[in-house]
Design an enzyme around this catalytic site. Structure first.
Site, PDB file in Angstrom:
ATOM      1  N   GLY A  25       4.281  43.017  -5.143  1.00  0.00           N
ATOM      2  CA  GLY A  25       5.443  43.217  -4.304  1.00  0.00           C
ATOM      3  C   GLY A  25       6.485  44.041  -5.030  1.00  0.00           C
ATOM      4  N   GLN A  61      14.834  46.994  -6.635  1.00  0.00           N
ATOM      5  CA  GLN A  61      14.142  47.143  -7.916  1.00  0.00           C
ATOM      6  C   GLN A  61      13.959  48.605  -8.318  1.00  0.00           C
ATOM      7  OE1 GLN A  61      10.968  44.120  -6.641  1.00  0.00           O
ATOM      8  NE2 GLN A  61      11.019  43.949  -8.875  1.00  0.00           N
ATOM      9  N   CYS A 111       7.851  38.896 -12.154  1.00  0.00           N
ATOM     10  CA  CYS A 111       8.612  39.927 -11.447  1.00  0.00           C
ATOM     11  C   CYS A 111       8.539  41.220 -12.246  1.00  0.00           C
ATOM     12  CB  CYS A 111      10.059  39.468 -11.294  1.00  0.00           C
ATOM     13  SG  CYS A 111      11.102  40.634 -10.413  1.00  0.00           S
ATOM     14  N   LEU A 112       8.355  42.330 -11.541  1.00  0.00           N
ATOM     15  CA  LEU A 112       8.297  43.620 -12.209  1.00  0.00           C
ATOM     16  C   LEU A 112       9.624  43.983 -12.865  1.00  0.00           C
ATOM     17  CD1 LEU A 112       6.182  45.650  -9.619  1.00  0.00           C
ATOM     18  CD2 LEU A 112       5.409  44.423 -11.666  1.00  0.00           C
ATOM     19  N   HIS A 146       9.755  35.895  -2.282  1.00  0.00           N
ATOM     20  CA  HIS A 146      10.223  36.459  -3.553  1.00  0.00           C
ATOM     21  C   HIS A 146      10.886  37.817  -3.311  1.00  0.00           C
ATOM     22  CE1 HIS A 146       9.671  37.340  -7.989  1.00  0.00           C
ATOM     23  NE2 HIS A 146       9.817  38.566  -7.491  1.00  0.00           N
ATOM     24  N   GLU A 147      10.201  38.682  -2.550  1.00  0.00           N
ATOM     25  CA  GLU A 147      10.743  40.019  -2.290  1.00  0.00           C
ATOM     26  C   GLU A 147      12.002  39.947  -1.421  1.00  0.00           C
ATOM     27  OE1 GLU A 147       9.749  42.325  -4.199  1.00  0.00           O
ATOM     28  OE2 GLU A 147       8.042  41.141  -4.855  1.00  0.00           O
ATOM     29  N   HIS A 152      15.039  39.317  -3.457  1.00  0.00           N
ATOM     30  CA  HIS A 152      15.590  40.529  -4.075  1.00  0.00           C
ATOM     31  C   HIS A 152      16.592  41.215  -3.150  1.00  0.00           C
ATOM     32  CE1 HIS A 152      13.529  41.074  -7.867  1.00  0.00           C
ATOM     33  NE2 HIS A 152      12.348  40.869  -7.315  1.00  0.00           N
TER      34      HIS A 152
END
Length: 184
Positions: free
Chosen positions: A59, A64, A107-108, A149-150, A153
């Protein structure tokens, strides 16, 4: 023609740089995507999908990559399976289950940091696609976790915000230390 036709050549697309915490944009609440934003988003998608797949991740939300708009990418397909990309524009959770599930999340924007997060096991999400169509989809398990999760953000929330202060601080200190060592 699919809205994701560009994915066939995605391996040759340079990835959009992913911001690492504590970048301030990661804590900002995004604005809704407007019709006039669609062309811009369409232009951003190849680099964003490239970044997500090359990371590798499942994701990636607009903040991000420094974009303050309400959209995110998700693809929880197994590594050797065909891709199942989703673009969620202005997503909202319509319903969620009372049953909760704990899953390890990463997480990225917090590379190499993981912790168990408790979220609703299943959800119904409503979002728009690039054509402006409204879609409602039921999701459970990993897909439900990834979407939640996304969507966090998009509201300036990181997965570590679901942890105790002690655990969150430990992860953020570890991330800062790893980033410092990696810059040498």
């Amino acid at each position: 023609m699919s809205e994701f036709d560009f994915l066939s050549g995605i391996d040759n697309v340079p990835p959009t740089p992913i911001l690492i915490a504590p970048q301030p944009v990661l804590r900002e609440v995004t604005r809704d995507v407007r019709p006039e934003d669609i062309a811009f988003i369409r232009d951003q998608l190849p680099g964003m999908f490239s970044a997500m797949y090359k990371a590798p991740g499942i994701g990636l939300a607009a903040p991000q990559v420094g974009l303050g708009m309400r959209f995110a990418l998700v693809d929880v397909a197994e590594e050797d399976a065909p891709r199942e990309p989703m673009l969620l524009i202005n997503p909202e959770i319509v319903t969620d289950s009372e049953q909760m599930a704990a899953r390890e999340e990463g997480c990225l924007s917090l590379p190499n940091q993981y912790a168990e997060v408790v979220r609703p096991e299943s959800i119904r999400v409503r979002y728009r696609n690039l054509a402006g169509e409204t879609i409602e989809r039921d999701a459970s398990g990993l897909l439900a976790t990834c979407i939640q999760h996304e969507m966090d953000h998009l509201d300036g929330i990181l997965f570590v915000d679901h942890l105790s202060t002690l655990k969150r601080n430990m992860i953020m200190r570890r991330l800062a230390k790893e980033q410092k060592l990696g810059r040498r």
